[in-house]
Every structure is written in structure tokens, then in C-alpha cells.
Design an enzyme around this catalytic site. Sequence first.
Site, PDB file in Angstrom:
ATOM      1  CB  CYS A 199       6.008  15.948 -16.707  1.00 15.42           C
ATOM      2  SG  CYS A 199       4.937  15.696 -15.309  1.00 15.42           S
ATOM      3  CG  HIS A 249      10.033  15.470 -15.419  1.00 12.58           C
ATOM      4  ND1 HIS A 249       9.635  16.635 -14.819  1.00 12.58           N
ATOM      5  CD2 HIS A 249       9.106  14.532 -15.089  1.00 12.58           C
ATOM      6  CE1 HIS A 249       8.514  16.411 -14.149  1.00 12.58           C
ATOM      7  NE2 HIS A 249       8.183  15.137 -14.301  1.00 12.58           N
ATOM      8  CG  ASN A 301       6.659  16.009 -10.751  1.00 18.45           C
ATOM      9  OD1 ASN A 301       6.718  16.872 -11.632  1.00 18.45           O
ATOM     10  ND2 ASN A 301       6.232  14.783 -10.973  1.00 18.45           N
TER      11      ASN A 301
HETATM   12  O1  UT7 Z   1       5.930  13.666 -13.366  1.00 25.02           O
HETATM   13  C1  UT7 Z   1       5.692  12.601 -14.215  1.00 25.02           C
HETATM   14  C2  UT7 Z   1       5.070  11.453 -13.683  1.00 25.02           C
HETATM   15  N1  UT7 Z   1       5.263  11.132 -12.323  1.00 25.02           N
HETATM   16  C3  UT7 Z   1       6.244  10.307 -11.945  1.00 25.02           C
HETATM   17  O2  UT7 Z   1       7.138  10.011 -12.676  1.00 25.02           O
HETATM   18  C4  UT7 Z   1       6.131   9.687 -10.582  1.00 25.02           C
HETATM   19  C5  UT7 Z   1       6.421   8.216 -10.678  1.00 25.02           C
HETATM   20  N2  UT7 Z   1       6.197   7.474  -9.478  1.00 25.02           N
HETATM   21  C6  UT7 Z   1       6.933   7.627  -8.352  1.00 25.02           C
HETATM   22  O3  UT7 Z   1       7.772   8.500  -8.266  1.00 25.02           O
HETATM   23  C7  UT7 Z   1       6.741   6.642  -7.246  1.00 25.02           C
HETATM   24  O4  UT7 Z   1       5.942   5.568  -7.700  1.00 25.02           O
HETATM   25  C8  UT7 Z   1       6.098   7.268  -5.968  1.00 25.02           C
HETATM   26  C9  UT7 Z   1       7.105   8.163  -5.277  1.00 25.02           C
HETATM   27  C10 UT7 Z   1       4.839   8.020  -6.321  1.00 25.02           C
HETATM   28  C11 UT7 Z   1       5.725   6.139  -5.000  1.00 25.02           C
HETATM   29  O5  UT7 Z   1       6.877   5.377  -4.692  1.00 25.02           O
HETATM   30  P1  UT7 Z   1       6.842   3.775  -4.821  1.00 25.02           P
HETATM   31  O6  UT7 Z   1       8.142   3.303  -4.358  1.00 25.02           O
HETATM   32  O7  UT7 Z   1       6.439   3.431  -6.226  1.00 25.02           O
HETATM   33  O8  UT7 Z   1       5.737   3.403  -3.795  1.00 25.02           O
HETATM   34  P2  UT7 Z   1       4.386   2.560  -4.033  1.00 25.02           P
HETATM   35  O9  UT7 Z   1       3.365   3.403  -4.724  1.00 25.02           O
HETATM   36  O10 UT7 Z   1       4.730   1.228  -4.635  1.00 25.02           O
HETATM   37  O11 UT7 Z   1       3.958   2.346  -2.539  1.00 25.02           O
HETATM   38  C12 UT7 Z   1       4.766   1.604  -1.631  1.00 25.02           C
HETATM   39  C13 UT7 Z   1       4.182   1.779  -0.240  1.00 25.02           C
HETATM   40  C14 UT7 Z   1       2.676   1.543  -0.202  1.00 25.02           C
HETATM   41  O12 UT7 Z   1       2.363   0.924   1.031  1.00 25.02           O
HETATM   42  P3  UT7 Z   1       2.092  -0.653   1.125  1.00 25.02           P
HETATM   43  O13 UT7 Z   1       0.916  -0.914   0.228  1.00 25.02           O
HETATM   44  O14 UT7 Z   1       3.340  -1.302   0.656  1.00 25.02           O
HETATM   45  O15 UT7 Z   1       1.809  -0.859   2.575  1.00 25.02           O
HETATM   46  C15 UT7 Z   1       2.083   2.931  -0.202  1.00 25.02           C
HETATM   47  O16 UT7 Z   1       0.828   2.984   0.398  1.00 25.02           O
HETATM   48  O17 UT7 Z   1       4.368   3.147   0.187  1.00 25.02           O
HETATM   49  C16 UT7 Z   1       3.114   3.681   0.611  1.00 25.02           C
HETATM   50  N3  UT7 Z   1       3.105   5.119   0.373  1.00 25.02           N
HETATM   51  C17 UT7 Z   1       3.525   6.001   1.275  1.00 25.02           C
HETATM   52  N4  UT7 Z   1       4.014   5.842   2.524  1.00 25.02           N
HETATM   53  C18 UT7 Z   1       4.370   6.955   3.200  1.00 25.02           C
HETATM   54  C19 UT7 Z   1       2.713   5.791  -0.742  1.00 25.02           C
HETATM   55  N5  UT7 Z   1       2.859   7.106  -0.559  1.00 25.02           N
HETATM   56  C20 UT7 Z   1       3.364   7.272   0.684  1.00 25.02           C
HETATM   57  C21 UT7 Z   1       3.743   8.393   1.444  1.00 25.02           C
HETATM   58  N6  UT7 Z   1       4.244   8.188   2.682  1.00 25.02           N
HETATM   59  N7  UT7 Z   1       3.619   9.645   0.982  1.00 25.02           N
END
Ligand code: UT7
Length: 301
Positions: free
Chosen positions: A88, A228, A258
Amino acid sequence: MVETSDEWIKTRTGIVERRVSKPEDEASDMAVAAARQAMDMAHAAPEDIDLILIATVTPDYRLPSQACIVQKKMGMKNAAAMDIAAACAGFLNGLSIADAYIKSGQFRKILVIGAEKLSSVTDYRDRNTCVLFGDGAGAAIIEPTEGERGILSTFLKSDGRYTELLWIPDGGSKYPYQSLNGSDPRVYIKMNGSEIFKHAVRMMGEASLKVLESAGLKGEDVTLMVPHQANIRIIESTARRVGIPMEKVYLNIAYYGNTSAASVPLALNEALRNGKVKENDIILMAAFGGGLTWSAAVVRW
Ligand code: UT7
């Protein structure tokens, strides 16, 4: 396809829609379309371009480079061509490389493209990634300028210790693509989202503050920030740290998601076309990606 909801995606990421190209569309075609627009705006002809730099993690082929494919499609017969692998952060790395080459005098008209067909490496069974990524391309022409305008400073950094936080394991020489098929998750992007999130917040801020400092500027001097577009929460936190109010941040994550290396030039182009960028404005761009890589540039337009 996966257990998720519109509400979760919108509130956790800021993404509402994404663009996905047809399976038969070539990523290089998006790169060419973006390059044509940039060349029209810069009144440049194909034979004027002396260097093509493409930032991408989704080239048409592993060999030759995507830049050589664009060169062929556009008839840029006087150019050198090469790809930049910095995920990215790739477009801003390209801007920095172009800036250095222009200052050295080796090249005078450089086409820098960020172009991704991320749909080709997205696992639509993996909800951690499949709700995030989209396809797109953006481009810029960089050339020498007079006076105080242009690229004021750039910042690049990497930390290679975190390979497995964001990667596509397959397709390199370690796991040659031929040995696997589309049902093997190794052929797709894998990401540890929450770890990447923490690094992104820290590093987008660091890149922004460092690039402003080396240009002798502060957050309050910035007319528009073009970050970004990976996650609205990362962008808000970076803007807060750098002291830039959200009214001065260009956002289009809701519409594209993204798009990796395409994200910054797509947003910059839109901002320009929407009248948000005027002569002498101070534009801050910052990006973060797999590698890990993080980069920034500050430009007086
Ligand atoms: O492009 C350059 C690099 N990329 C980025 O900069 C992306 C950086 N990361 C993010 O944007 C975020 O971490 C995400 C959007 C990918 C995820 O958001 P988060 O708030 O960090 O969620 P998490 O990974 O901590 O997950 C929280 C919960 C989990 O469930 P439990 O374990 O708490 O029950 C996940 O399983 O959200 C769940 N989850 C989802 N739920 C519904 C993860 N993906 C999804 C989804 N829909 N698509």
C-alpha cells in the site's frame, strides 16, 4: 458469502462500496486508463515519458514487470520501466524515487502508477479480508519545476520483521503457484487485521510528522491530507496525532475500500477533480502497508 453485516463493515472500516473488475480484465488495463488521464492532464505524449514506475502487488505476470506491459500497451518507446513492490505504500515510494531521479537529472518525465486488481488475490471465504479490498488505479506525471512548488519532502521506511502479518504466501519461488489451486488459502491475501491496525496507526503518524518536519512545516500548515484509505479509524487517529482536522482530510474509502497502491493516487485525483486542490496548497500524503512499509510525501501544489 461470509458471516458479516453491512453495519459491521461500515462501523469498523468506513467502507460502503467497492469496485471489482471482471475476471477477464487485466490489471494493466486499469493502469493504462489511469496513465492516459494523467498524461492528458500533463499534456504529455507517450514518447515523452522516460521512466515508468508501477507500484503493484497484482501484476498481470510474474515476468515481465507490469511497467513493461504498460510500456507496450502505451507505446512509450523511450522509457525505462520497473515495478515497485511496497504494497500500500508503493505509490508514495514511487513518488520518492521519481523525485530523486528528477533531482539527479537522470530522468525528466516520469510516470508513476499505483494499480491493483486485488479481487484476483482476495479469498472471498475469509471475512477478515474479503470485505476490505477493491480494484483500481491512479497515476501521476512527475517532472522538473521552477520555484517553490513541487515535492517538498518524502519519507520512506520499512520493517521486514513482520512478513506474516500481511502477505500472500504463494506464487513466489518458495511456493510456486503451479503447485496450488484456488481452493488453497495460500494463494490469497492473508492479514492479521488487529496487529496491522496497531502498526498502521503508529506508522502513518510517524511518516506524516517526519515528512512535515523535514519540509519545515507543521500539521496546521497542511491544506489537505490525502491518506491511504484502509480504515477510517486509522485515518482519524493519524489526523488527530498530526493535528489536522477531519475537514482537511480527503476521504473516499466509502466508495472504493482498500485499493492498496492505487489508494493514494485515486484519492489525489478525485480531490483535484473535485476542486479541493488549488495552486500553492500544501498536500500531505501518507500510506502504510504489508512489509511492513510506510511512506509519506508533502507537496506544494
Ligand atoms: O492497507 C494496509 C494495511 N491494512 C490495514 O491497514 C487494515 C488494518 N486493520 C483493520 O482495518 C482492522 O483491523 C479490520 C477492519 C481488518 C478488523 O477490525 P478490528 O476492529 O481490528 O476487528 P478484529 O480483527 O479485532 O475483530 C473483532 C471481531 C472478531 O470477533 P470476536 O473474536 O471478537 O468474536 C472478528 O472475528 O470482529 C470479527 N470480524 C468480523 N465480524 C463481522 C472480523 N471480520 C469481520 C467481518 N464481519 N467481516
